[in-house]
Structure formats: structure tokens, C-alpha cells
Design an enzyme around this catalytic site. Structure first.
Site, short mmCIF file in Angstrom:
data_model
loop_
_atom_site.label_atom_id
_atom_site.label_comp_id
_atom_site.label_asym_id
_atom_site.label_seq_id
_atom_site.Cartn_x
_atom_site.Cartn_y
_atom_site.Cartn_z
N GLY A 44 0.85 -1.19 0.00
CA GLY A 44 0.00 0.00 0.00
C GLY A 44 0.88 1.23 0.00
CD GLN A 49 3.91 5.82 2.46
OE1 GLN A 49 2.87 5.32 2.05
NE2 GLN A 49 4.88 5.09 2.97
CB CYS A 88 5.96 2.22 7.03
SG CYS A 88 5.46 3.71 6.18
CG LEU A 89 6.95 0.88 0.89
CD1 LEU A 89 6.49 1.16 -0.53
CD2 LEU A 89 7.93 -0.27 0.91
CG HIS A 130 0.08 1.46 7.36
ND1 HIS A 130 1.04 0.99 8.22
CD2 HIS A 130 0.74 2.25 6.46
CE1 HIS A 130 2.23 1.48 7.86
NE2 HIS A 130 2.07 2.24 6.80
CD GLU A 131 -0.57 2.64 2.87
OE1 GLU A 131 -0.03 3.75 2.88
OE2 GLU A 131 0.06 1.57 3.04
CG HIS A 134 1.16 7.01 5.40
ND1 HIS A 134 2.36 7.44 5.93
CD2 HIS A 134 1.30 5.68 5.22
CE1 HIS A 134 3.19 6.41 6.05
NE2 HIS A 134 2.56 5.31 5.63
CO CO Z 1 3.32 3.42 5.62
#
Ligand code: CO
Length: 167
Positions: A44, A49, A88-89, A130-131, A134
Site C-alpha cells: 500500500g 509518501q 512502512c516503505l 495504515h495508509e 498517512h
Molecule cells: Co506506511
């Protein structure tokens, strides 16, 4: 060119702004998000991000495919919670356990601007929440009960952030 923004970049702490224009530019941006997410083996990704302060998130469907959610909202969260290990990326190498509602109902716009509704559970519900975080400037490290991997790395990053704030 876009790239994945890493913690502690300040854009990750800003609230995303609503998308108002639905057109080719939005479609192109979403494609770029998909490419970057798969390049880093993500499941995701949220627009902040990649350094874009817009209310857009994508969820991977496997094999290079993904779905885009524009101006998403959670309209219902179950009282029932589940705990899963998240990463997380924007925080590579760091993982932790987070408890979240098991089931959610969501509302969003598709790439054409049409309002859609969906019910999510399991892994999809976890990724979506989670997204969604963000888009509010929240990271899983704010919600974790326990960092399971990368504690030392996280402390280094936090120290770096504190140094920046002092200067
Ligand atoms: Co993340």
C-alpha cells in the site's frame, strides 16, 4: 521524478489536502505511485509518501495491479480489534505490532470522481487504515505497542529528527 520519502521527512507529518480535479494528471500520479510501491515490494502507499500532499492512497492487488482510493474516509470501525505486525516503505527495516479495528466501512472517490463504498476486513482493512493514517500525518510507530524489528535504527532516526529541530 518522484521517489519514496523516508522518515523523518516533514511531509510525512502533514495532513493531506482533498483532491478536486479528476483527470489525466491524477491518473498519471496514481500510476507513478503504483510503480514506486511495487518497486519497493510494498502492499500500500499514500501520496505524501512520494512527496505529494493529496488525499490519495493505493492498495496492491498483486501481480503489479493496485486500486486507487481518492479522498477516502472511514465511515465505520468495528469495536473488535486485531493486532498485526506492520512495516512502512517510509521506515525501511522497522516493524512493529499495531492493534486496529478488524472491520471497516469506507467511502471514497474513484479515478473518475464517482463516490464508491466498500467494506473491508482482514489484511485489506489493516493496509487501508495504515495508509489512511498517512493522510493524517500519522505513522505506525505512533500507534505501535511494541517495535519488533529495527528499534536501534528507529532511535537513530528520532535522534536525527531532534537534532534538526534544535538547529
Ligand atoms: Co506506511
Amino acid at each position: 521524478m518522484f521517489k519514496i520519502v523516508k522518515y523523518p521527512d516533514p511531509i510525512l507529518r502533514k495532513k493531506a489536502l482533498p483532491v478536486k480535479e479528476f483527470g489525466q494528471q491524477l491518473a498519471d500520479l496514481v500510476q507513478e505511485m503504483g510503480k514506486l510501491m511495487y518497486a519497493d515490494d510494498g502492499v500500500g502507499l499514500a501520496a505524501p509518501q512520494i512527496g505529494v500532499r493529496s488525499s490519495i492512497l493505493i492498495i496492491g492487488l498483486g501481480q503489479g495491479k493496485f486500486k486507487a482510493y481518492i479522498n477516502p474516509e472511514i465511515t465505520f470501525s468495528s469495536k473488535d480489534q486485531a493486532t498485526m505486525e506492520e512495516g512502512c516503505l517510509s521506515l525501511p527495516g522497522i516493524f512493529g505490532y499495531v492493534s486496529r479495528p478488524k472491520k471497516i466501512h469506507i467511502k471514497y472517490q474513484d479515478l473518475a470522481g464517482k463516490v464508491q463504498k466498500e467494506k473491508l476486513k482482514g489484511f485489506d482493512a489493516v493496509i487501508f487504515q495504515h495508509e489512511m493514517d498517512h493522510l493524517q500525518g500519522i505513522l505506525f510507530i505512533d500507534r505501535t505497542d511494541k517495535i519488533s524489528k529495527g528499534q536501534a535504527e528507529l532511535e537513530k532516526l528520532k535522534a536525527k529528527l531532534n537534532d534538526k529541530l534544535k538547529n
